[in-house]
Design an enzyme around this catalytic site. Structure first.
Site, PDB file in Angstrom:
ATOM      1  N   GLY A   4       0.899  -1.108   0.039  1.00 35.36           N
ATOM      2  CA  GLY A   4      -0.044  -0.051   0.088  1.00 35.36           C
ATOM      3  C   GLY A   4       0.806   1.234   0.058  1.00 35.36           C
ATOM      4  O   GLY A   4       2.004   1.265   0.450  1.00 35.36           O
ATOM      5  N   GLN A  18       2.828   9.888   1.304  1.00 35.15           N
ATOM      6  CA  GLN A  18       4.367   9.217   1.338  1.00 35.15           C
ATOM      7  C   GLN A  18       5.006   9.614  -0.012  1.00 35.15           C
ATOM      8  O   GLN A  18       6.420   8.929  -0.007  1.00 35.15           O
ATOM      9  CB  GLN A  18       4.020   7.679   1.352  1.00 35.15           C
ATOM     10  CG  GLN A  18       3.606   7.232   2.752  1.00 35.15           C
ATOM     11  CD  GLN A  18       3.471   5.770   2.627  1.00 35.15           C
ATOM     12  OE1 GLN A  18       2.240   5.283   2.391  1.00 35.15           O
ATOM     13  NE2 GLN A  18       4.363   5.010   3.222  1.00 35.15           N
ATOM     14  N   CYS A  47       6.790  -0.667   6.534  1.00 42.85           N
ATOM     15  CA  CYS A  47       6.302   0.670   5.870  1.00 42.85           C
ATOM     16  C   CYS A  47       7.174   1.262   4.716  1.00 42.85           C
ATOM     17  O   CYS A  47       8.515   1.180   5.245  1.00 42.85           O
ATOM     18  CB  CYS A  47       5.983   1.825   7.001  1.00 42.85           C
ATOM     19  SG  CYS A  47       5.307   3.231   6.141  1.00 42.85           S
ATOM     20  N   LEU A  48       6.831   1.555   3.778  1.00 46.48           N
ATOM     21  CA  LEU A  48       7.937   1.990   2.654  1.00 46.48           C
ATOM     22  C   LEU A  48       8.666   3.305   3.244  1.00 46.48           C
ATOM     23  O   LEU A  48       9.823   3.577   2.975  1.00 46.48           O
ATOM     24  CB  LEU A  48       7.346   2.163   1.117  1.00 46.48           C
ATOM     25  CG  LEU A  48       6.911   1.016   0.809  1.00 46.48           C
ATOM     26  CD1 LEU A  48       5.893   1.491  -0.657  1.00 46.48           C
ATOM     27  CD2 LEU A  48       7.781   0.054   0.367  1.00 46.48           C
ATOM     28  N   HIS A  85      -3.829   0.801   7.936  1.00 44.04           N
ATOM     29  CA  HIS A  85      -2.272   1.345   8.003  1.00 44.04           C
ATOM     30  C   HIS A  85      -2.355   2.669   6.871  1.00 44.04           C
ATOM     31  O   HIS A  85      -1.763   3.684   7.304  1.00 44.04           O
ATOM     32  CB  HIS A  85      -1.213   0.310   7.565  1.00 44.04           C
ATOM     33  CG  HIS A  85      -0.010   0.776   7.486  1.00 44.04           C
ATOM     34  ND1 HIS A  85       1.153   0.370   8.232  1.00 44.04           N
ATOM     35  CD2 HIS A  85       0.687   1.695   6.513  1.00 44.04           C
ATOM     36  CE1 HIS A  85       2.192   0.767   7.824  1.00 44.04           C
ATOM     37  NE2 HIS A  85       1.905   1.559   6.742  1.00 44.04           N
ATOM     38  N   GLU A  86      -2.986   2.478   5.863  1.00 44.59           N
ATOM     39  CA  GLU A  86      -2.858   3.492   4.833  1.00 44.59           C
ATOM     40  C   GLU A  86      -3.736   4.509   5.313  1.00 44.59           C
ATOM     41  O   GLU A  86      -3.412   5.790   5.161  1.00 44.59           O
ATOM     42  CB  GLU A  86      -3.184   2.856   3.598  1.00 44.59           C
ATOM     43  CG  GLU A  86      -2.492   2.037   3.153  1.00 44.59           C
ATOM     44  CD  GLU A  86      -0.768   2.430   3.070  1.00 44.59           C
ATOM     45  OE1 GLU A  86      -0.236   3.462   2.984  1.00 44.59           O
ATOM     46  OE2 GLU A  86       0.084   1.377   3.009  1.00 44.59           O
ATOM     47  N   HIS A  93      -2.142   6.689   7.747  1.00 41.62           N
ATOM     48  CA  HIS A  93      -1.143   7.665   7.193  1.00 41.62           C
ATOM     49  C   HIS A  93      -1.835   9.096   6.759  1.00 41.62           C
ATOM     50  O   HIS A  93      -1.175  10.205   6.846  1.00 41.62           O
ATOM     51  CB  HIS A  93      -0.344   7.066   5.765  1.00 41.62           C
ATOM     52  CG  HIS A  93       0.872   6.458   5.892  1.00 41.62           C
ATOM     53  ND1 HIS A  93       1.902   7.121   6.444  1.00 41.62           N
ATOM     54  CD2 HIS A  93       1.103   5.175   5.539  1.00 41.62           C
ATOM     55  CE1 HIS A  93       2.802   6.095   6.485  1.00 41.62           C
ATOM     56  NE2 HIS A  93       2.493   4.935   5.979  1.00 41.62           N
TER      57      HIS A  93
END
Length: 165
Positions: free
Chosen positions: A49, A54, A91-92, A133-134, A137
């Site tokens: 995701g 991000q 996480c990226l 999670h997303e 963000h």
């Protein structure tokens, strides 16, 4: 389409990842290009995701693909949750960091597609985790905020799990 740079938390001097993203009000080519770029960036980085913040864009836009299909969520909101699961998250924006996080096991979201059509989607396990999670963000909440334990690398996490058994 263009691959975009991912904001890494350590190097995020203005703390953009901690800011609340703004609602999308215009569904146009610019939004379509952002969604396409986010998809390409997520896949190029082996992500599940990616939220627009991000890639440095404070818009309430998310892409998710847990292997079954691509979800494009514009202005998503969680409308229902059920159950509980605890598992590893990464996480990226936090390369080589992982944590133990408890999330709902089932999540239902309401969002808009790229053309402004409202829809609902639901998922369990990994997809439920990704939705949470997303969407976190988009609200400036990061997975370490929820983690009961953090690990510097995936290998250190695996070794810790082996020692517990």
């Amino acid at each position: 389409m263009a691959k975009r740079n991912i904001v890494v938390f350590e190097k995020d001097e203005d703390q953009i990842l901690r800011k609340r993203s703004r609602e999308v009000t215009v569904f146009d080519k610019k939004l379509h290009d952002l969604l396409d770029d986010m998809r390409e960036t997520m896949y190029a980085n082996d992500g599940v995701g990616l939220a627009a913040v991000q890639v440095g864009i404070l818009k309430r836009v998310v892409v998710i693909d847990c292997g079954d299909r691509l979800y494009e969520l514009v202005n998503p909101e969680i409308i229902e949750t059920d159950g509980e699961q605890t598992g590893t998250e990464g996480c990226l924006s936090f390369p080589e960091e992982y944590g133990e996080v408890t999330r709902p096991n089932h999540v239902k979201v309401r969002a808009f597609d790229r053309d402004g059509n409202e829809y609902e989607a639901e998922g369990t396990e990994l997809l439920a985790r990704a939705f949470c999670h997303e969407i976190d963000h988009l609200n400036g909440v990061l997975f370490p905020d929820h983690a009961t334990e953090m690990y510097e690398t995936e290998e250190s996490f695996k070794n810790k799990r082996k020692r517990r058994r």
